[in-house]
Design an enzyme around this catalytic site. Sequence first.
Site, PDB file in Angstrom:
ATOM      1  N   THR A 197       0.871  -1.190   0.000  1.00  0.00           N
ATOM      2  CA  THR A 197       0.000   0.000   0.000  1.00  0.00           C
ATOM      3  C   THR A 197       0.899   1.227   0.000  1.00  0.00           C
ATOM      4  OG1 THR A 197      -1.813  -1.065   1.131  1.00  0.00           O
ATOM      5  CG2 THR A 197      -1.597   1.295   1.508  1.00  0.00           C
ATOM      6  N   ASP A 228      -9.238   0.197   5.353  1.00  0.00           N
ATOM      7  CA  ASP A 228      -9.124   1.451   6.120  1.00  0.00           C
ATOM      8  C   ASP A 228      -8.656   2.632   5.268  1.00  0.00           C
ATOM      9  OD1 ASP A 228      -6.644  -0.029   5.873  1.00  0.00           O
ATOM     10  OD2 ASP A 228      -5.751   1.568   7.072  1.00  0.00           O
TER      11      ASP A 228
END
Length: 330
Positions: A197, A228
């Site tokens: 990420t 998230d």
Amino acid sequence: MKRQLLVFSIGIALAAVLAAGIPQNGRAQERSRQFTIVIHGGAGTISEAMPEAVKKEYYASLKKALTIGRDVLANGGTSMEAVEKVLRYFETDPKFNAGIGAVYTSAGRHELDAAIMNGANLKCGAVAGVEHVAHPITLAKLVMEKTPHILLAYQGADAFAVKMGMKPVPNSYFDTPERKKQLEEWMKKIKEHDHGTVGCVCLDEYGNLAAGTSTGGLTGKLPGRIGDSPLVGDGTYANNQTCAVSGTGIGEEYMRNAVGFNINALMAYKGMSLKDAVYYIIHTLLKPNVGGVIAVDRHGNYAMDFNTTGMFRGVATSAGTFEVKIWKDK
Ligand code: ASP
């Protein structure tokens, strides 16, 4: 009448001049010539036995991303511009889990999430589960700029991208053999939290903070799962009063613990320093081996902390700091 018109024109001209010195929060601000940029490329189990050539590639990519963002800020660009540009770069680098190189869902497809937030005015935009957008971070910014909403998901988000003039890409555009192998291993139950990420947080010369995160999520996630990263206050948060944060790790833990907002809250309500607030969340609140965060405050203090074996990361400042790292400092 003529005089009124003249006064009116002068007023307009003055407003245009003021607007050119652009403050994201609408107030004229001096350029302090001070900036800080922090990036991450994911946290997780990163083996130190990684071949030298691969290590080199990672360091080179991190340096490239950091240089892109540092140059935006050094040339008087805003923190929002730097965040978007850095994440757009990462979204084209197949080593990272964002854009090309995104992980696969259990159905063998890619569903991408991203968010961006402006600490000057708390404006933010996010997208989740997009399947045909080459640059989810730019789409997130367009959601912020062009809609009254914060988060668009799935077909609605893909359709909005087309409406905004973004050329759709086939889902296979994000394919890479490495991620395919990870899915195959995941199916054989060799479950290791993979990484990649990407995130970026900045303080610009105008004193404004911004944060952004872009990801393919977790390998083998159920179709429809949202992590998230696109959730403001969890994986992404920015507020000029406190800090800008981008997280990486097991998204469900970040959501349960409202990581981004809680780091900000410890600073706002408890008067904690950025470093202490980040340390508390990463090493006390979160379970071990969950992930990490990068963060910067309005004074340019920064943190890059994690409770996994490593986190791809880097920092550059106007004072000349420029470093990229993967593992813990020894
Ligand atoms: N936090 C991301 C998610 O759960 C994944 C990661 O950071 O590696 O979607």
